[in-house]
Write a protein that holds these residues in place. Structure first.
Motif: not given
Lengths: 348, 221
Positions: A124-131, A206-220
């Motif tokens: 679900d966190a990856l879905r934030h980035f259309n993955i 391509p714009m995905l970074t560690h910080d962005l992904l960790m933020n999304a995982i935390t939200k989910e």
């Protein structure tokens, strides 16, 4: 303490009762420290809360609890290139970490342990980035049939740990360089890795970074458990002051854990040099030479080596130590022994 | 089908004969087969052509009844005409004690054999590696003794009692799947020379209590 803003997107509503949560983020990239923190949370964490721990390491090969490092990776190349080799306490296979790989750890009480739910949080966190990602039967997470995340688990009494990797922008050629397909000459009692074709998430976003992904995982994570909390940022120096954590840190760095916990194995080697042949059958236990049958033609080249190797560490230092103790039989024999040592160091 | 009352009378008849002659469970077959049909007919009203069917159908009844009898009567009397060495029941009837973490302990004198329960091996999934303790290692009740790796996880197995490890099951090094296929027998993990058996067994569960515990675990999960 950072505060996370409320979620703006929902993929589905959570149906289970809200549960208290805790989120920790490590600022360190020292693999021994990050794994020591994980070990400390596993043994001393608060299991009345669902806990999420996020971290990443500088270049490291991490092997499973019961793996043989010599079979799973190029140990000499790791030493040469100053890549860390760490043995974790969960099962599973060998992985390559660098700053392009992010790690997550879920800690649960046995009554609320659900590794499928944890994987769904990641998807679900990856879905934030259309993955669009989904777990397979082994609970690896795949995007377009390519593995982007693997998981491993540890259970002890009521304590359950599910941790895994996420390939964001890892140097994939290093992954292939340092992890073996499997050395056919080593017959090992340990656990073998299961290889899969991999891909970086940055290939899809391509714009995905560690910080962005960790933020999304935390939200989910908050969304799935119906609770929020502040994220605890873990400082390296502060963590090292905690006694149990410091002890775990030292233990992870010890040769006795990294290599000594290797299950017993056999290694058969033979080679024909210009001056003759060499045949060596090694048995190793706890990362040391246990029983060695070494013979050569002419015999004086390796005479006495078998007994000298027993008990020495299974690496070039142990081999070098044993060969230095061999009886001097003249310069020709010494030269031949040097050739054998160089060959053995390459092969071991 | 053989009437239930006939089965019950046959069971009681065989047990009475068995207890007088020998405590060997296998003897009950031979006794039943050799007893003249006239005697059986008089004792339990059995017809000849029922004998085979009855033998098979009452086996379970004899098994459960005999187990109860043996638990009440730990030693057996020996008939004057034959000397039979008293022996304990086969290993499958020996009592196992269980922990809340699903390990079992079977005590024989001062030695305790340790393994994991059927419930635990099912939860683990296929076992691929067992990291056994060193012989001579001293364990306290509750210490992590064994690490088991299965396809699902690396799991800790705790020692159900305190003592010194005297033997480990070397077969598990090459056949870790024995933990799944024979968790209560050949999949045993290690043996301990027990240091405090009398006190520590009080905290363990018998089979019945353990079965109830597993049911409540399933309900709560």
């Amino acid at each position: 303490m950072r505060q996370i803003s409320p979620l703006s997107r929902r993929s589905f509503t959570t149906t289970s009762a809200p549960q208290p949560v805790r989120v920790l983020l490590s600022k360190s990239t020292d693999p021994y420290l990050n794994l020591a923190i994980e070990d400390w949370l596993f043994h001393h964490g608060q299991y009345d809360k669902q806990t999420l721990y996020l971290w990443r390491n500088e270049p490291t090969v991490v092997i499973g609890r019961n793996q043989n490092p010599w079979k799973e990776c190029d140990v000499k190349a790791l030493e040469r290139d100053s890549i860390h080799l760490v043995r974790r306490s969960s099962g599973g296979g060998a992985v390559y970490h660098d700053l392009g790989n992010s790690c997550f750890s879920f800690f649960s009480d046995k009554s609320s342990y659900d590794k499928n739910k944890n994987s769904l949080i990641i998807c679900d966190a990856l879905r934030h980035f259309n993955i669009t990602a989904s777990p397979n039967t082994r609970n690896d997470i795949l995007v377009n049939d390519r593995k982007i995340s693997g998981s491993a688990y540890r259970l002890s009494g009521k304590r359950c740990l599910h941790h895994g990797t996420l390939l964001i922008s890892t140097h994939l050629h290093n992954l292939q360089k340092y992890l073996y397909v499997g050395n056919p000459y080593i017959k090992s009692a340990g656990v073998a890795s299961v290889r899969s074709p991999v891909q970086n998430l940055s290939h899809y976003a391509p714009m995905l970074t560690h910080d962005l992904l960790m933020n999304a995982i935390t939200k989910e994570f908050f969304h799935h458990y119906g609770h929020r909390c502040g994220v605890e940022l873990l400082d390296e120096e502060e963590m090292k002051k905690i006694p149990q954590l410091s002890e775990a840190y030292e233990n992870l760095r010890k040769w006795g854990w990294r290599f000594g916990e290797t299950p017993s194995f056999e290694h058969k080697l033979q080679y024909t040099f210009l001056w003759g042949t060499v045949s060596i059958h090694l048995h190793s236990e706890e990362g040391r030479f246990k029983k060695v049958e070494a013979s050569s033609e002419p015999p004086e080249v390796l005479e006495g080596l078998s007994s000298l190797l027993e008990g020495k560490a299974y690496d070039r230092h142990g081999l070098s130590e044993a060969m230095e103790m061999m009886e001097d039989r003249g310069s020709t024999v010494t030269q031949r022994r040097r050739e054998v040592e160089e060959w053995l160091v390459r092969e071991m | 089908m053989v009437p239930v009352q006939v089965q019950q009378r046959a069971s009681r008849f065989i047990l009475k004969r068995k207890n007088k002659v020998s405590n060997s469970f296998g003897c009950s077959f031979r006794l039943f087969w050799r007893t003249p049909i006239k005697q059986l007919k008089n004792a339990i009203g059995l017809q000849h052509n029922y004998r085979v069917i009855l033998l098979i159908s009452i086996m379970n009844r004899i098994t459960s009844t005999a187990r109860l009898v043996c638990q009440r009567r730990p030693t057996f009397s020996v008939a004057a005409s034959r000397s039979v060495t008293p022996r304990s029941f086969s290993r499958s009837f020996s009592t196992k004690l269980y922990t809340k973490d699903h390990e079992w302990l079977q005590i024989d004198g001062h030695i305790g054999t340790v393994g994991i329960s059927d419930y635990a091996q099912k939860a683990l999934g296929d076992v691929v590696f067992v990291d056994l303790p060193d012989v001579g290692k001293l364990l306290t009740q509750g210490d992590v003794a064994v690490s088991v790796e299965s396809v699902k996880a690396a799991s800790d197995v705790y020692s159900p009692a305190s003592g010194e490890v005297t033997e480990v099951n070397e077969a598990l090094r090459t056949q870790p799947d024995l933990v799944n296929s024979a968790s209560l027998s050949n999949g045993w993990m290690f043996k301990l020379k027990l240091s405090q058996p009398d006190e520590e067994v009080k905290s363990l569960k018998n089979e019945e209590a353990y079965a109830k515990f597993c049911e409540s675990e399933d309900e709560n999960h």
